[in-house]
Write a protein that holds these residues in place. Sequence first.
Motif: not given
Length: 334
Positions: A52-55, A88-91
Amino acid sequence: MILGKRNGIRAWLALLTIAAATVLLAGGCVSPPRATVHETDRTGPAARLAEAGAARKEVDQARAMIEQGDHSTIIPRLLHTISKYPRSEAAVEARYLLGLSYYEISSYRDATDMFKDYLRMAPEGEFAEPSREHIARIADEYEHKYDTPEKLDEKLQEILQELSGNPEDLGKRLELADVLWRRGDYESAGKVYKAIVGARPDFAEDATVASRVEFTADGDMTLRTPREVQRREVERRPLVITNVNSFRSGRDLFTREHRHYVVSGQAVNRGESVLYGVRVHVTIYGFGNIVYDTNAVNIGRLNPGEQRAFSVRFSQFENIENIHRHEVVGSFER
């Protein structure tokens, strides 16, 4: 029917005296990241947190690039983020950013698909309302920009009918010129614009009018038809760089890592005059627009219509995985 329309126009004018489906990184072909393990084997809480952090980091970097107007380059990067961190949420947010980027390059269908995809995954999300607004805006723009010939003919007849009773209606005269222009009747549209500017000189500076006709100090008019715009663009930028690709080459015997990053393409003279001193300047960048290396290829003379291939090999970088994008710019002398 057509003759009747033309007579109607002439009569009115007389009263006045118109995915990448492949995953790309940095604008070049890059081999898939060696991170498939991290989607299949790393399923623990710590791994998911790291993912998640990387995304999030990648999406934040993409957002910063979008704010700088770097839409074409960011599209393959966001697609890569979605494929690499699908959970991920970022995606999910990346889909909204992709919609914005597609919209800015006028890829309306892809933009709509991405906004709808975001709404499907986050109907109450932070960007749900902007996504709905963009979908509605795209629908309106598409309908206005791509009116069918039948709809344009109907509009033309309506406007001519209204103008027959009030030929000095400035708003309707502008509508008439616009419809005629979009129908491809540039000459008639130009006559209407000329009549409008003759009565209201300030309209020569109107954004739409100025984009379609230009006037000289003595009152002469030039129509900026699509063909004329293209001709001027070719005259202004006769040298174009096409078929640009990148790839890795030269594996190390021990580490099996690629040692070289290669950028290739073609320089084309699309103009009508000979170009001299043609050079192609190629630069590779890391994240944050860090320049890793730059080189120039001397092509020399290019005749009208001639094209020449080029290839540049780079090895000045800390890690080939960190190459973010490349830039190819041509220069010449007339």
